[in-house]
Design a protein around this motif. Structure first.
Motif, PDB file in Angstrom:
ATOM      1  N   LYS A   1       2.074   6.542  -6.997  1.00  0.00           N
ATOM      2  CA  LYS A   1       1.061   7.468  -7.494  1.00  0.00           C
ATOM      3  C   LYS A   1       1.472   8.917  -7.247  1.00  0.00           C
ATOM      4  O   LYS A   1       1.297   9.774  -8.110  1.00  0.00           O
ATOM      5  N   THR A   2       2.034   9.194  -6.083  1.00  0.00           N
ATOM      6  CA  THR A   2       2.488  10.550  -5.788  1.00  0.00           C
ATOM      7  C   THR A   2       3.611  10.960  -6.729  1.00  0.00           C
ATOM      8  O   THR A   2       3.626  12.082  -7.246  1.00  0.00           O
TER       9      THR A   2
ATOM     10  N   LEU B   1      -3.675   9.498 -10.267  1.00  0.00           N
ATOM     11  CA  LEU B   1      -4.934   9.738  -9.562  1.00  0.00           C
ATOM     12  C   LEU B   1      -5.437   8.469  -8.898  1.00  0.00           C
ATOM     13  O   LEU B   1      -5.039   7.353  -9.252  1.00  0.00           O
ATOM     14  N   SER B   2      -6.346   8.641  -7.951  1.00  0.00           N
ATOM     15  CA  SER B   2      -6.983   7.479  -7.327  1.00  0.00           C
ATOM     16  C   SER B   2      -7.915   6.815  -8.341  1.00  0.00           C
ATOM     17  O   SER B   2      -8.259   7.401  -9.374  1.00  0.00           O
ATOM     18  N   ALA B   3      -8.343   5.602  -8.041  1.00  0.00           N
ATOM     19  CA  ALA B   3      -9.197   4.853  -8.968  1.00  0.00           C
ATOM     20  C   ALA B   3     -10.513   5.586  -9.211  1.00  0.00           C
ATOM     21  O   ALA B   3     -11.018   5.624 -10.342  1.00  0.00           O
ATOM     22  N   GLU B   4     -11.080   6.181  -8.174  1.00  0.00           N
ATOM     23  CA  GLU B   4     -12.342   6.913  -8.331  1.00  0.00           C
ATOM     24  C   GLU B   4     -12.156   8.136  -9.213  1.00  0.00           C
ATOM     25  O   GLU B   4     -12.981   8.422 -10.083  1.00  0.00           O
ATOM     26  N   LYS B   5     -11.073   8.875  -9.029  1.00  0.00           N
ATOM     27  CA  LYS B   5     -10.822  10.059  -9.853  1.00  0.00           C
ATOM     28  C   LYS B   5     -10.509   9.673 -11.295  1.00  0.00           C
ATOM     29  O   LYS B   5     -10.870  10.394 -12.224  1.00  0.00           O
ATOM     30  N   GLN B   6      -9.864   8.520 -11.498  1.00  0.00           N
ATOM     31  CA  GLN B   6      -9.632   8.035 -12.858  1.00  0.00           C
ATOM     32  C   GLN B   6     -10.961   7.735 -13.551  1.00  0.00           C
ATOM     33  O   GLN B   6     -11.162   8.087 -14.711  1.00  0.00           O
ATOM     34  N   ARG B   7     -11.881   7.097 -12.834  1.00  0.00           N
ATOM     35  CA  ARG B   7     -13.187   6.778 -13.402  1.00  0.00           C
ATOM     36  C   ARG B   7     -13.956   8.053 -13.735  1.00  0.00           C
ATOM     37  O   ARG B   7     -14.531   8.170 -14.823  1.00  0.00           O
TER      38      ARG B   7
ATOM     39  N   GLU C   1       2.422   1.653  -3.453  1.00  0.00           N
ATOM     40  CA  GLU C   1       1.445   2.146  -4.428  1.00  0.00           C
ATOM     41  C   GLU C   1       1.198   3.641  -4.242  1.00  0.00           C
ATOM     42  O   GLU C   1       1.161   4.395  -5.222  1.00  0.00           O
ATOM     43  N   GLN C   2       1.054   4.084  -3.010  1.00  0.00           N
ATOM     44  CA  GLN C   2       0.847   5.508  -2.745  1.00  0.00           C
ATOM     45  C   GLN C   2       2.061   6.332  -3.161  1.00  0.00           C
ATOM     46  O   GLN C   2       1.925   7.410  -3.739  1.00  0.00           O
TER      47      GLN C   2
ATOM     48  N   ILE D   1       0.841  -1.197   0.000  1.00  0.00           N
ATOM     49  CA  ILE D   1       0.000   0.000   0.000  1.00  0.00           C
ATOM     50  C   ILE D   1       0.877   1.248   0.000  1.00  0.00           C
ATOM     51  O   ILE D   1       0.625   2.203  -0.738  1.00  0.00           O
TER      52      ILE D   1
END
Length: 85
Positions: free
Chosen positions: A15-16, A62-68, A11-12, A8
Motif C-alpha cells: 500500500k505504501t 489507501l486504507s479500506a476506510e479511506k477507500q470507502r 500488505e502495508q 500484514i
C-alpha cells in the motif's frame, strides 16, 4: 516472524509503494502536461488511461476506510452534477 505478521507487513509495504508510485505518477504526468502547454505542443496523442492510472494507484494505496469514504465522496459529486443536467 509469523506468517500472519509477514502478510500484514507485506500488505502495508504494498500500500505504501502504491501511494508513492501514484503520487509520483501524478506529479510527472501533470508536470508533463504543463510542459506541453508551455511549449504549445499537442497532447492529443496521449491515451486517456495515462491520466487515471496514478489515481488508481493512490486509491488502492489507501486504507479500506479511506477507500470507502472516497467512493462515497465520488458518488455524492456525481449525483450532485446529475441534478443540474
Amino acid at each position: 516472524m509469523s506468517k500472519k505478521r509477514k502478510m500484514i507487513w507485506f500488505e502495508q509495504a504494498t500500500k505504501t509503494l502504491m501511494l508513492i508510485v501514484g503520487v509520483l505518477g501524478v506529479v510527472v504526468i501533470y508536470a508533463g502536461f504543463f510542459f506541453l502547454l508551455v511549449t504549445q505542443s499537442s497532447a492529443s496523442f496521449l491515451p486517456w488511461y495515462i491520466l487515471i492510472s496514478p489515481w488508481l494507484c493512490i486509491y488502492f494505496g489507501l486504507s479500506a476506510e479511506k477507500q470507502r469514504l472516497t467512493l462515497l465522496w465520488l458518488r455524492r459529486k456525481l449525483f450532485f452534477w446529475r441534478k443540474f443536467k
